[in-house]
Design a protein around this motif. Structure first.
Motif, short mmCIF file in Angstrom:
data_model
loop_
_atom_site.label_atom_id
_atom_site.label_comp_id
_atom_site.label_asym_id
_atom_site.label_seq_id
_atom_site.Cartn_x
_atom_site.Cartn_y
_atom_site.Cartn_z
N LEU A 1 -15.57 20.87 26.37
CA LEU A 1 -14.36 20.12 26.73
C LEU A 1 -13.14 21.03 26.67
O LEU A 1 -12.96 21.76 25.70
CB LEU A 1 -14.15 18.95 25.75
N ILE B 1 -9.11 20.17 27.42
CA ILE B 1 -8.21 19.09 27.87
C ILE B 1 -6.88 19.22 27.15
O ILE B 1 -6.78 19.89 26.13
CB ILE B 1 -8.87 17.71 27.63
N HIS B 2 -5.84 18.59 27.69
CA HIS B 2 -4.52 18.63 27.08
C HIS B 2 -4.41 17.64 25.92
O HIS B 2 -5.33 16.87 25.66
CB HIS B 2 -3.45 18.36 28.15
N THR B 3 -3.25 17.68 25.26
CA THR B 3 -3.10 16.93 24.00
C THR B 3 -2.66 15.48 24.18
O THR B 3 -2.39 14.81 23.18
CB THR B 3 -2.07 17.63 23.08
N ARG B 4 -2.58 14.99 25.41
CA ARG B 4 -2.21 13.58 25.56
C ARG B 4 -3.40 12.64 25.38
O ARG B 4 -3.26 11.43 25.41
CB ARG B 4 -1.50 13.36 26.91
N TYR B 5 -4.59 13.26 25.20
CA TYR B 5 -5.71 12.53 24.63
C TYR B 5 -5.93 13.11 23.24
O TYR B 5 -5.60 14.27 22.99
CB TYR B 5 -6.98 12.70 25.47
N LEU B 6 -6.47 12.31 22.35
CA LEU B 6 -6.76 12.80 21.00
C LEU B 6 -7.92 13.79 21.04
O LEU B 6 -8.89 13.58 21.76
CB LEU B 6 -7.15 11.65 20.09
N ASN B 7 -7.80 14.85 20.24
CA ASN B 7 -8.92 15.77 20.07
C ASN B 7 -8.82 16.38 18.68
O ASN B 7 -7.75 16.81 18.26
CB ASN B 7 -8.90 16.86 21.16
N GLU B 8 -9.95 16.39 18.01
CA GLU B 8 -9.93 16.81 16.61
C GLU B 8 -9.75 18.32 16.45
O GLU B 8 -9.23 18.80 15.45
CB GLU B 8 -11.23 16.38 15.92
N ILE C 1 -7.82 20.64 17.69
CA ILE C 1 -6.50 21.25 17.46
C ILE C 1 -5.95 20.84 16.09
O ILE C 1 -5.19 21.60 15.47
CB ILE C 1 -5.51 20.89 18.60
N VAL C 2 -6.34 19.68 15.62
CA VAL C 2 -5.90 19.25 14.29
C VAL C 2 -6.60 20.09 13.22
O VAL C 2 -5.97 20.57 12.26
CB VAL C 2 -6.16 17.74 14.09
N ASP C 3 -7.91 20.29 13.39
CA ASP C 3 -8.65 21.17 12.47
C ASP C 3 -7.98 22.55 12.39
O ASP C 3 -7.73 23.07 11.29
CB ASP C 3 -10.08 21.39 12.97
N ASN D 1 -4.85 23.22 23.66
CA ASN D 1 -6.13 22.71 24.18
C ASN D 1 -7.26 23.10 23.23
O ASN D 1 -7.12 24.03 22.43
CB ASN D 1 -6.36 23.23 25.60
#
Lengths: 422, 422
Positions: free
Chosen positions: B73, B75-82, B84-86, B302
């Motif tokens: 995957l 994708i940009h940050t306007r969907y949630l994705n773990e 980038i938070v990690d 991303n």
């Protein structure tokens, strides 16, 4: 898998609560392939929105090219490397012969910054004309000319805006709209000259995407170009949204609309999500800029980006994605026009190629809430779209160009269904 | 393989003749691994210069992480994705607790642009102080404060410069140098205030890399920070060159020099060549900026960039690269000091950790030609280094942090040999 609530809490404590999220209840995706995204829950969504994964999410050719080059060499351009030259030759071959040089960056913002920087230097002027509802990037210079979203910076004193008319909602005759818009441009240019800024450039998306894909008067683009050039300005075409075959009819939006630019900026779809961008221009412009500046961008034009960019062009050719955008786009447009005929609250079908929309209005007034409702209703049907335009009343259907004949009815049937619910 | 002459001709016809190349006879690399680059001819070069491939060229962990995530995957940050938070949690854990928020970009230029944009908004001022021989990026705003290379833009009216002194070449006593430099800063701040610009920020590389790694008076950095803050400005630390363990003693250059920044900008080594950058700041600063701007960067943050950034941190930990920079850097510094003692034309050994140099001077005057000669002589010995400083008289030895104990003698022996030839 982390719950959305837990993830949002951690997200707020790191990248902050202002980083925008789509939808009232955001979506958490964990994987994707082609035009399908898979949510954490396992539910699949059809991607009718994202133009960055241009040749399809996790496209095999692109991923393989990236992997092979990253495992071989990734280096800047102060050493010779054939890869970026190969790619540049292929990219430039898609432009008119006079656009024969390319400078690279890592984002659309960097490309637009560089185009404006070049235009300012070449003209000795700083004045610039943009549309009154547009967005070109995140830097200070670009924030000072942002009219399509909230920035704290006021519009720069050297910036003039032009309202791009839409014949679908403007009651005046086309010739009158054209004359009025060009008169507004004449006044803007005169105002910049009187204020001492002069005119460095116009900066427009050839499709006026952010503006909501207006149906503009015939002759408007040619009239803009003629006037900007007569006033000594350069014409910048921002192809970040409209390029790479999106229109179906042409590889570049400026070719589709006859914009005849001096500088073309490329971004989003260029690397299928890999951060890369470019400014395409002429030898004469590059000579003037290059000979007066030590310009070097550390990451840009590295061989991995070149390999990725090349794979995108190859995939477009192999899958005939521009031709597909033309044929599927035409079929979709016909169905959207049927929606416009069927529903009172749909004012018009919008767009061209695989950049389409519906403009919602009630009693002649834009209806952004209806557009929002449909976007959420499409989400409930597991299809991603969004909305744009100065009133946020226009649906934005702008899928990966890898969108196929099999998926198109899924999107349009879901849209019919969502509209029938209004 | 294309000959250099043929490749240069094609390069000139695409990206143009102004795109800088190292060396009188440029090098064409075709592959790399660890700290070794292989030329088209098959000859291997030891990389004593490149800081972007921080954990080593084509590092396996980084390439694997990039490949796996790119195949899953992007994708940009306007969907949630773990992902980038990690990564953000791991990155922020390397900073002092008050630096607890991060915004992402795709290049050091984007990071410095954003830091300045934030500083201007928070202070309501535009004045900025930079060193009189520095470089922070390619945008218009950054070109207006570039003092260390040729740009066509004049220095902005809102920019004041500070000469960073070097005790290795300044004959005055340390206390006098300190007092004079801080007096120069006081005058610069007063001048900005009198001109109505006010002070938005200072922007310095904590190691003053481009300036030539000067040996600065004790108390200078603290004195700068105190004065900038007292005048209402924010302190920006540009860690594009000095961060990620480069100093050996600390993860961040500002921690090594006590700069205590409000905003920290990261770039080059962050993604081992993958285009990514960041601004690290506090919750309060992010709140103020985020609540007044719709800020979104399409490519930045991303999951592929996050995976790459995480792999860089993991590789640094697994290979203890910061500790290695400390021990190898100390050993190298000892040998460089011996060179300084042995050769009349070496004024001083420079630098710290794995960012080292030699300052060349003849009869008290900087000797850039000698530095250039040594850089070329090192190339003849298949070792890559460069030169920096206001006079380009300082050798720049800044290898990937993956540089090993086995390679260090190769570099230093080659340097001894090259020096003996002068």
């Amino acid at each position: 898998m982390t719950s959305n609530a837990a993830l949002i809490a951690r997200r707020n404590r790191t990248i902050g609560p202002y980083s925008p999220l789509f939808y009232t209840e955001p979506l958490q995706f964990v994987s994707a392939s082609g035009v399908w995204l898979t949510e954490a829950s396992g539910v699949r969504y059809l991607d009718g929105y994202n133009n960055v994964p241009h040749v399809g999410h996790t496209n095999e050719r692109v991923v393989r090219a990236m992997h092979e080059q990253a495992a071989t060499l990734n280096i800047h351009t102060r050493y010779l490397n054939e890869r970026i030259v190969d790619y540049s030759e292929q990219l430039l071959a898609t432009f008119a012969p006079k656009l024969d040089r390319v400078l690279y960056g890592n984002s659309g913002s960097e490309a637009n910054e560089l185009a404006i920087r070049i235009a300012r230097q070449l003209t000795g002027a700083t004045g610039i004309i943009v549309s009154d509802y547009s967005y070109h990037g995140t830097t200070i210079t670009l924030a000072q000319l942002t009219t399509g979203l909230k920035t704290r910076e006021p519009l720069g004193a050297h910036v003039r805006t032009l309202r791009i008319p839409d014949l679908d909602s403007d009651p005046r005759p086309e010739s009158e709209v054209l004359a009025a818009t060009l008169a507004e441009l004449d006044a803007a240019i005169a105002s910049l000259q009187e204020a001492g800024f002069g005119l460095s450039a116009s900066l427009f998306d050839p499709l006026f995407s952010t503006e909501g894909m207006p149906r503009i008067p015939s002759g408007l683009v040619a009239g803009i170009v003629q006037r900007v050039r007569a006033a000594g300005g350069l014409v910048i075409a921002d192809e970040v949204q409209s390029g790479f075959g999106r229109t179906g009819s042409h590889m570049w939006g400026h070719a589709a609309t006859g914009m005849d630019p001096d500088l073309v900026t490329l971004g989003k779809p260029m690397g299928n999500g890999h951060p890369m961008s470019a400014v395409v221009t002429s030898e004469a412009v590059l000579d003037e800029f290059g000979s007066h500046n030590e310009f070097f961008n550390t990451f840009a034009a590295n061989p991995v980006s070149a390999a990725v960019g090349e794979a995108v062009l190859q995939e477009m050719a192999a899958e005939q994605l521009q031709a597909r955008a033309a044929s599927l786009g035409a079929a979709a447009r016909t169905r959207l026009e049927a929606c416009a005929a069927r529903y009172d609250f749909v004012r018009a079908a919008k767009g061209t190629g695989m950049f389409l929309g519906l403009d919602f209005a009630v009693d002649g007034a834009p209806a952004p809430e209806l557009a929002k409702q449909v976007v959420e209703a499409m989400k409930a049907r597991h299809v991603l779209i969004s909305r744009i335009g100065r009133n946020e009343s226009v649906l934005k259907v702008r899928p990966p160009l890898a969108f196929g004949a099999a998926e198109l009815p899924l999107l349009l049937d879901a849209l019919d269904d969502a509209l029938s619910e209004i």
